[in-house]
Design a protein around this motif. Structure first.
Motif, mmCIF file in Angstrom:
data_model
loop_
_atom_site.group_PDB
_atom_site.id
_atom_site.type_symbol
_atom_site.label_atom_id
_atom_site.label_comp_id
_atom_site.label_asym_id
_atom_site.label_seq_id
_atom_site.Cartn_x
_atom_site.Cartn_y
_atom_site.Cartn_z
ATOM 1 N N MET A 278 0.820 -1.204 0.000
ATOM 2 C CA MET A 278 0.000 0.000 0.000
ATOM 3 C C MET A 278 0.857 1.260 0.000
ATOM 4 N N PRO A 279 0.640 2.163 -0.974
ATOM 5 C CA PRO A 279 1.458 3.384 -1.065
ATOM 6 C C PRO A 279 0.887 4.501 -0.181
ATOM 7 N N GLU A 280 1.639 5.554 -0.047
ATOM 8 C CA GLU A 280 1.140 6.762 0.605
ATOM 9 C C GLU A 280 0.380 7.599 -0.426
ATOM 10 N N GLY A 281 -0.323 8.620 0.047
ATOM 11 C CA GLY A 281 -1.025 9.500 -0.869
ATOM 12 C C GLY A 281 -2.424 9.833 -0.407
ATOM 13 N N PRO A 282 -3.180 10.566 -1.227
ATOM 14 C CA PRO A 282 -4.559 10.931 -0.868
ATOM 15 C C PRO A 282 -5.467 9.703 -0.844
ATOM 16 N N VAL A 283 -6.585 9.822 -0.128
ATOM 17 C CA VAL A 283 -7.482 8.675 0.016
ATOM 18 C C VAL A 283 -8.879 8.952 -0.533
ATOM 19 N N ASN A 284 -9.119 10.121 -1.074
ATOM 20 C CA ASN A 284 -10.413 10.381 -1.704
ATOM 21 C C ASN A 284 -10.269 11.461 -2.771
ATOM 22 N N ALA A 285 -11.196 11.410 -3.719
ATOM 23 C CA ALA A 285 -11.217 12.376 -4.818
ATOM 24 C C ALA A 285 -12.455 13.245 -4.699
ATOM 25 N N LYS A 286 -12.315 14.507 -5.001
ATOM 26 C CA LYS A 286 -13.450 15.422 -4.946
ATOM 27 C C LYS A 286 -14.374 15.129 -6.121
ATOM 28 N N ILE A 287 -15.632 14.850 -5.827
ATOM 29 C CA ILE A 287 -16.560 14.467 -6.893
ATOM 30 C C ILE A 287 -17.736 15.416 -7.020
ATOM 31 N N SER A 288 -17.875 16.386 -6.107
ATOM 32 C CA SER A 288 -18.998 17.313 -6.170
ATOM 33 C C SER A 288 -18.509 18.724 -5.864
ATOM 34 N N SER A 289 -18.922 19.675 -6.682
ATOM 35 C CA SER A 289 -18.511 21.059 -6.471
ATOM 36 C C SER A 289 -19.493 21.816 -5.583
ATOM 37 N N GLY A 290 -20.671 21.247 -5.366
ATOM 38 C CA GLY A 290 -21.685 21.907 -4.550
ATOM 39 C C GLY A 290 -22.012 21.110 -3.305
#
Length: 370
Positions: A278-290
């Protein structure tokens, strides 16, 4: 006047041999079942229509209840469907964390199933062992997600938050502990003469019958067919880890719960690789702007599926571009054996074996009346 020899008996919903809040109506002659009818819907039901009346993100609090012993599978397959509709790319680290959650949930579900075999045969030692060991997994879940049962941790775009510091070493400690008990489990359950006598040849399911009614998971693998979504259509990072698919050819109750035990060992193997790779890094992606509660998902249709502890688990999702799903259909893994199996295959079983038949078929009633 001709007297009927057929007697109607009620198994559940409160009988200890009945899984969850459902009932089986048994029609018996002597001590043998001649026909049966499943009556689900005593507690969790109607999830598909409930989801169509709630926003996309609101459903995250609802869907884990479709199968309480293994709630995380619903989070995963729903998140995959939303990600497919929105074209969301999940961060690398989130894929590996999701696998940790899913494989721990698989072990927890299999432990409960093995304990059910003990409860249905009077071997309460194994049920006490497995439920106590399952509680260790719930401790880990609580530290990762803040909850023991309904986690709402796997979300569209990844996972809700990163792993807490030091949890990897606790997971390794748990894996070492389960492996250290393998001889005890095998001697008490798999090599137990009474258990083998009660389960060998019981609840036979041929490959033809399994394919006809749509049984997957250990029910199908116990007939010799190595069908596993993690292999044939990999998701997350299952194509980056090595593991085997245990199979048998007998197709009986003993083969099914034996495969669950060996699958637990494969899950341990997977988890060790995940923790190493398992690598390091972000764990979620932004999927909604509102606002998440007013979030609109692009129009489209998708079917996503994963391998649950009971077999193929899928969501068919339709979006009309609105703030809530237009249609959702849940392909519950236990629907075939829980409904068709009970009503087509239970006949011929002796009364004392009915609870054991149901246990080794292993189904969640809400998946049927969903």
């Amino acid at each position: 006047m001709k007297m009927s020899k057929e007697v109607k008996l009620f198994l559940g919903p409160n009988h200890p041999g009945m899984h969850g809040n459902s009932s089986v109506h048994l029609y018996v002659e002597g001590d043998t079942v001649v026909r049966s009818r499943l009556v689900p819907g005593f507690l969790h039901r109607g999830f598909e229509k409930l989801m169509e009346r709630r926003g996309w993100m609101q459903n995250l609090a609802l869907i884990p209840r479709i199968c309480v012993p293994e709630p995380d599978i619903n989070e995963m397959v729903y998140a995959m469907a939303v990600e497919a509709l929105t074209g969301t790319e999940v961060p690398e680290r989130a894929h590996w964390i999701r696998m940790i959650i899913l494989e721990l949930a698989r072990i927890a579900s299999h432990l409960m199933a093995l304990g059910g075999v003990g409860g249905s045969t009077g071997l309460y030692t194994i049920s006490h062992w497995t439920l106590a060991d399952r509680d260790r997994i719930l401790d880990i879940f609580e530290k990762i997600t803040g909850a023991r049962i309904y986690h709402m941790y796997i979300v569209p775009g990844g996972v809700r938050k990163d792993l807490p510091e030091g949890i990897e070493s606790e997971i390794v400690e748990f894996l070492d502990y389960i492996e250290s008990r393998s001889d005890e489990f095998e001697n008490l359950l798999l090599k137990n003469r009474i258990i083998r006598t009660r389960t060998e040849g019981l609840a036979l399911l041929t490959r033809e019958e399994a394919l006809e009614i749509g049984v997957t998971g250990v029910g199908l693998r116990a007939t010799g067919l190595p069908y596993d979504i993690r292999k044939i259509d990999p998701y997350a990072k299952y194509d980056s880890v090595a593991f085997d698919i245990p199979t048998a050819t007998e197709g009986d109750a003993f083969a099914r719960f034996t495969l669950k035990y060996y699958e637990m060992m494969q899950s341990i193997r997977i988890l060790r690789q995940v923790l190493e790779k398992m690598p390091e890094g972000p764990v979620n992606a932004k999927i909604s702007s509102g606002s998440a509660l007013r979030w609109r998902v692009p129009e489209g249709t998708v079917y996503t599926h994963i391998e649950s502890s009971r077999g193929e688990y899928g969501y068919f999702v339709v979006s009309d571009g609105g703030e809530r799903p237009y249609r959702i259909n849940v392909r519950g893994a236990s629907f075939p054996q829980g409904l068709y199996g009970v009503e087509k295959l239970l006949a011929g079983t002796r009364i004392e074996d009915v609870a054991l038949w149901l246990t080794t078929m292993d189904f969640c009633p809400p998946e049927i009346d969903r």
